[in-house]
Design an enzyme around this catalytic site. Sequence first.
Site, PDB file in Angstrom:
ATOM      1  N   ASP A 260      35.403  46.760  47.215  1.00 55.65           N
ATOM      2  CA  ASP A 260      35.027  47.071  45.857  1.00 55.65           C
ATOM      3  C   ASP A 260      34.339  48.439  45.865  1.00 55.65           C
ATOM      4  O   ASP A 260      34.007  48.988  46.921  1.00 55.65           O
ATOM      5  CB  ASP A 260      34.106  45.972  45.273  1.00 55.65           C
ATOM      6  CG  ASP A 260      34.050  46.040  43.750  1.00 55.65           C
ATOM      7  OD1 ASP A 260      33.629  45.057  43.124  1.00 55.65           O
ATOM      8  OD2 ASP A 260      34.460  47.080  43.192  1.00 55.65           O
TER       9      ASP A 260
HETATM   10  C1  GLC Z   1      33.774  47.776  39.871  1.00 60.57           C
HETATM   11  C2  GLC Z   1      34.032  46.299  39.860  1.00 60.57           C
HETATM   12  C3  GLC Z   1      35.433  45.928  40.207  1.00 60.57           C
HETATM   13  C4  GLC Z   1      36.384  47.024  39.774  1.00 60.57           C
HETATM   14  C5  GLC Z   1      36.075  48.243  40.608  1.00 60.57           C
HETATM   15  C6  GLC Z   1      36.972  49.437  40.248  1.00 60.57           C
HETATM   16  O1  GLC Z   1      32.496  48.044  40.378  1.00 60.57           O
HETATM   17  O2  GLC Z   1      33.160  45.480  40.635  1.00 60.57           O
HETATM   18  O3  GLC Z   1      35.703  44.676  39.564  1.00 60.57           O
HETATM   19  O4  GLC Z   1      37.719  46.620  39.978  1.00 60.57           O
HETATM   20  O5  GLC Z   1      34.711  48.636  40.498  1.00 60.57           O
HETATM   21  O6  GLC Z   1      36.663  49.900  38.958  1.00 60.57           O
END
Ligand code: GLC
Length: 735
Positions: A260
């Site tokens: 993430d």
């Molecule tokens: C965010 C979220 C995740 C998302 C990622 C990309 O922090 O936790 O769900 O897909 O970043 O935007």
Amino acid sequence: MTDKELRELFDKLSLREKIYQLVQLSGDFYNDEVISVGPKSELGITQDVVDNSGSVLNVIGAEKIRKIQSEHLKKSKIPLLFMADVIYGYKTVFPIPLGLSSTWNPELIHKAYQVISEESTASGLHVTFSPVADLVKDPRWGRVMETMGEDSYLNSEFIKAMVTGLQGNLSSNSNIASCVKHFAAYGAPEGGREYNTVDMTERKLRQEYLPGYKAGVDSGCEMIMTSFNTVDGIPSTGNKWLMNEILRKEWGFNGVTIADYAAIQELIAHGIAENDLEAAKLGIEAGVDIDMKTPCYSNNLEELVKSNKISEDLINESCMRILKLKNKLGLFEDPYREATVERENSVLLSDKNRELSKKVAAESLVLLKNENNILPLSKNKEKIAVIGPYADNKAILGLWAFLANQNDVITIKEAFENKIDSKLISYAQGCEVLSDYSLLGEFGRASIVKNEVIDKKMMLEEAIKISEDSDVVVLTLGEHSMQSGEGGSRTELTIPDLQLELLERIKELNKKIILIIFSGRPLILTDIVSKIDAIIYAWFPGTEGGNAIADIVFGDENPSGKLTMSFPYSVGQIPVYYNHFNTGRPLESSTRNTRFKSRYLDAPNEPLFPFGFGLSYASFEYSDLVLNKNILSPNKQIEVSIKVKNISNVKGKETVQLYIKDCFGSVVRPNKELKKFIKVELNPGEIREINFNINEEDLKFFRKDMKFDLEEGMFTVYVGKNSKDCLSKDFNLKI
Ligand code: GLC
């Protein structure tokens, strides 16, 4: 490209080229104007990395993507993968997932996710960071809005529907790769506080929190995203047991894993890596293939290989998984997958897509109260005041629909005016959503700062006057859409005070009040339920939300939504959920005096509204629960039947729910567990015999010996309209 050709391409790559395939950067590195949240200049990413990186984050749009891809292919022979957060809708936005699950209609949601894929791929997207498979029992956590609520089985059924809806068999350029997230147990942070510690037994993790992700893997999802949180003291992104032992070895997942946002570098903040080098080592050893938006992999993996701290095999495996996904998507043949502006114009926000969004939204709405059947309203008879901060508010898409255009949203006021004689409709905002927007702060693309001076008293008095002159008040209240979603944890879950003041003033007028609540989570409604004649919970219902609400209010649609999360009586009860254990001193026991039982001094144990609850304009009567036998043997099944009668004069949909209680086990077992459900539509007066089959697979659990298997003994089957109102029958499992 054939496997052989792919292998030949791979064999020609340098170590650096292989490492850079593991890097994901945001659009601003490709001269896109998207505002990047998080470190940019300090990333220390060289142009060589950008020119050879493997994928791009949150850029979408055929023209933009074609431009970036064609520029990239002048420098690299490997196309970029474009990934973005299209969670529950791109330009045609559906209800938030907590609303989608309230439909109890996976087949319908499968169709919705086919539309999401069709629209996103038309705009050039290859992977969407969806669906969210996190199980949640704590509505203080803001991202509950992105989930299917508190039940593991229901969660799994919807994850299957979403993954297969998005991916199809990936043979068409209208299919998109799904990324199930956030692995694992991100929805169980202590205190419901965002990104907080998750700590639970392996039994609870496996029994309740992992099945949703496994449903995604078993449905063939192409990607898994790690979660920010710890699992048994080790952050997922550096957790070899979770990412290797369980995900790859036990479940056989051979797709791509992605950290993430900046989660690899955050291993330093967690305190299990001292620097980027150690963070990179932990990530690649855990089998995390893609480093989202940090320099850990790009600036350290080569050194780790050359100093023999890690095997180059780890990089080869990750790189090959990424290349195989690109090949599966056909990017080597067509790096654009037929994404064009023309295709966008023919697909995005089409009438067909809008119609489906409206149908889904109508099925997601939950009727919580309908005193004296005040709903549905008659058309063109009564003067209706549409009041409140959500009466003519387009901000009903929810936080994760940032790629959509709010101007495409139909508000309640607009929908009412389209449906009935607008001379019968009056409108007043009455108050703001919040009295202080500063608590929302900045988020990426928008900060909610209200600059204009608002005469709050005049606004309120105007609403009272209009309400006085009407027969019925449709009052639209709720939390701000930025109060839920990522970073949206809250400790108080009541309707904002300034909205409650509006409600109280209108209540004094002794008018019929229909309350429509917009929210990304269960709110605490205990103090207002008794003051209101009818309550419709609308969640954030999406682009067609206003039309769906109008269809329900005026009876063109009959509400059928049911809650997939318990609504707490008070925030102090949290976590409160239906599938709880009995304890040694259950409130119902008669062997103790009232004090020494599992209870509160100042609140009931039960939630205000239970899991599975939702009303209809129709009424359904359950009778004749019958099991064809009361002994279940292995490789056999028990046939369960029940009669459901529509005793009203309107057609309606009802979700019949089957729960099972394992009465005794080597570990304590929940008082009820949802095992089956079916949504049926019954005509007025119609009786339908509903049949379910129970077999041993429905009875397995993680026993004391941690084996997922059976234990013989007595079980109780409950069948009914929600987790509380059920008929029941016992049976025995004989092994
Ligand atoms: C965010 C979220 C995740 C998302 C990622 C990309 O922090 O936790 O769900 O897909 O970043 O935007």
